[in-house]
Design a protein around this motif. Structure first.
Motif, short mmCIF file in Angstrom:
data_model
loop_
_atom_site.label_atom_id
_atom_site.label_comp_id
_atom_site.label_asym_id
_atom_site.label_seq_id
_atom_site.Cartn_x
_atom_site.Cartn_y
_atom_site.Cartn_z
N ALA A 203 58.96 17.20 13.39
CA ALA A 203 59.62 17.63 12.76
C ALA A 203 60.67 18.74 12.83
N PRO A 204 61.61 18.89 12.30
CA PRO A 204 62.60 17.87 11.38
C PRO A 204 62.78 16.49 11.22
N HIS A 258 51.72 21.85 10.08
CA HIS A 258 51.35 22.80 10.71
C HIS A 258 52.38 22.61 11.75
N TRP A 259 53.28 21.55 11.64
CA TRP A 259 54.65 22.42 12.07
C TRP A 259 55.71 23.32 12.30
N THR A 260 55.55 23.92 11.13
CA THR A 260 55.96 25.04 10.55
C THR A 260 55.36 25.96 10.67
N GLN A 261 53.93 27.03 11.72
CA GLN A 261 53.89 27.55 12.75
C GLN A 261 55.00 27.66 13.47
N CYS A 266 58.90 31.00 7.97
CA CYS A 266 57.98 31.58 7.19
C CYS A 266 57.44 30.06 6.83
N ASP A 267 55.91 29.34 7.52
CA ASP A 267 55.19 28.91 7.53
C ASP A 267 55.38 28.09 6.77
N GLN A 268 54.04 27.26 6.56
CA GLN A 268 52.89 26.72 5.18
C GLN A 268 52.04 27.53 5.14
N PHE A 269 51.41 28.28 5.58
CA PHE A 269 49.92 28.63 5.44
C PHE A 269 50.68 29.89 5.00
N GLU A 270 51.89 31.25 5.04
CA GLU A 270 52.29 32.31 5.10
C GLU A 270 53.35 32.20 3.05
N HIS A 287 64.14 25.94 12.97
CA HIS A 287 64.43 27.22 13.83
C HIS A 287 64.24 26.64 14.92
N ALA A 288 63.83 25.21 15.07
CA ALA A 288 63.55 24.41 15.95
C ALA A 288 62.89 22.79 16.17
N GLN A 289 62.83 21.99 16.71
CA GLN A 289 61.67 20.51 17.20
C GLN A 289 60.61 21.68 17.40
N VAL A 290 60.02 20.78 16.44
CA VAL A 290 58.22 20.00 16.86
C VAL A 290 57.38 19.48 16.81
N GLU A 291 56.70 19.14 18.01
CA GLU A 291 56.07 17.54 17.71
C GLU A 291 54.19 18.09 17.57
#
Length: 338
Positions: A203-204, A258-261, A266-270, A287-291
């Motif tokens: 993601a994204p 979980h990638w939003t962390q 603001c991640d999904q948990f917050e 603000h970043a690409q995450v795998e």
């Protein structure tokens, strides 16, 4: 992870969990050790908490109903939980709000299954109506001759038969809705499953404007239809050209989010805590690409090497026993956005 997010925002958290010294309990203000349907424990929980939420959908819907009936603010509400717990009710609801799914038939008997296979054809996926997750409680039927064996494999339980989806990839969208009806939507993630269990999310995801718009439309329709408060995960089949089918919904923070962390401010948990507590929803831009990669069972033993990777962020769950296939942790590998 929900408890940690709440603590960062200044909230005290009490966990209800039947496991003593549970992972969530160890990072919270307190824990009530009791079954999820213990009436006394639920009464206590409702009295000591300003808002009650849940982090997986196999909590009995009756427990949420008891809490709400006793005056506790439960978010998401019992309706969302009960809808997601029954695959027939879920798909019926989804189609009613315009979030199209594969064709399906409810199955209670072997005779029902035989008739459903004549209607939907093969291959088709047989799933228990309730309690299945991570590939459990489901079996593919490739020919009608396999009906009896497949029905026996799921224990002859009430089920749903789903037509095969001719999709190009699996996507998901994480969205949130506040008490005031405000909605926040994260960028889409592209998912890869192995043996029915999520392996990775990127993601994204690379998606066109039509696909993004349709995914948001689907998420908003589901949130409004359930009068939902909190974060929800929506799994999608991408048919191409902006055409999406909904696979299933998860009334909670979701593995594919979980990638939003490490990819969002603001991640999904917050975000979930903000929503249920009545706070303004946070920003969802990446603000970043995450795998994101799940660590199952003994995969968690790789933690020293993963912790040494300069662009990796390791998230351990604190579970005591690394059983085969059990989600023990995940790692987010972070890179610059393209």
């Amino acid at each position: 992870m929900l408890s940690q997010a709440a603590s960062r925002l200044g909230f005290d958290v009490v966990i209800l969990d039947p496991e003593e010294n549970s992972p969530a309990g160890r990072v919270s203000r307190g824990q009530i050790v009791a079954a999820y349907d213990d009436p006394t424990a639920l009464t206590v929980l409702g009295r000591v908490c300003d808002v009650v939420t849940f982090e997986f959908e196999n909590v009995p819907a009756a427990s949420a109903e008891q809490l709400a009936g006793g005056g506790a603010l439960v978010a998401p509400g019992p309706t969302a939980l009960s809808t997601a717990q029954d695959r027939v009710l879920e798909k019926t609801f989804l189609n009613a709000v315009g979030a199209t799914t594969v064709d399906f038939v409810a199955v209670d008997t072997l005779e029902d299954l035989t008739a459903a296979l004549e209607t939907l054809g093969t291959p088709a996926l047989l799933k228990t109506r309730r309690d299945g997750y991570d590939g459990k409680g489901q079996v593919w039927i490739k020919t009608a001759k396999q009906a009896a064996k497949a029905f026996a494999e799921i224990g002859g339980r009430p089920a749903i038969l789903e037509a095969r989806a001719d999709f190009t990839r699996e996507l998901s969208i994480i969205a949130a809705r506040g008490h005031d009806g405000a909605v926040a939507v994260y960028p889409l993630g592209q998912n890869h499953h192995a043996n029915g269990v999520l392996a990775t999310t990127l993601a994204p995801a690379q998606v066109d404007a039509a696909t993004t718009a349709r995914a948001r439309e689907i998420a908003e329709a589901i949130l409004e239809g359930l009068d939902y408060v909190g974060v929800i995960g929506v799994e999608l089949f991408d048919l191409g050209g902006g055409d999406l089918l909904v696979n299933e919904i998860a009334p909670r923070v979701h593995n594919t989010g979980h990638w939003t962390q490490d990819g969002c401010l603001c991640d999904q948990f917050e975000q979930h805590i903000r929503a249920i507590a009545g706070w303004p929803l946070g920003p969802t831009e990446a603000h970043a690409q995450v795998e994101m990669t799940n660590l199952l069972g003994d995969d968690v033993d790789q933690w020293p090497a993963l912790a040494a990777e300069p662009n990796a962020r390791l998230h351990l769950y604190g579970k005591a026993e690394a059983r085969p296939g059990r989600k023990m942790a995940h790692v987010n590998r972070v890179s610059r956005l393209a």
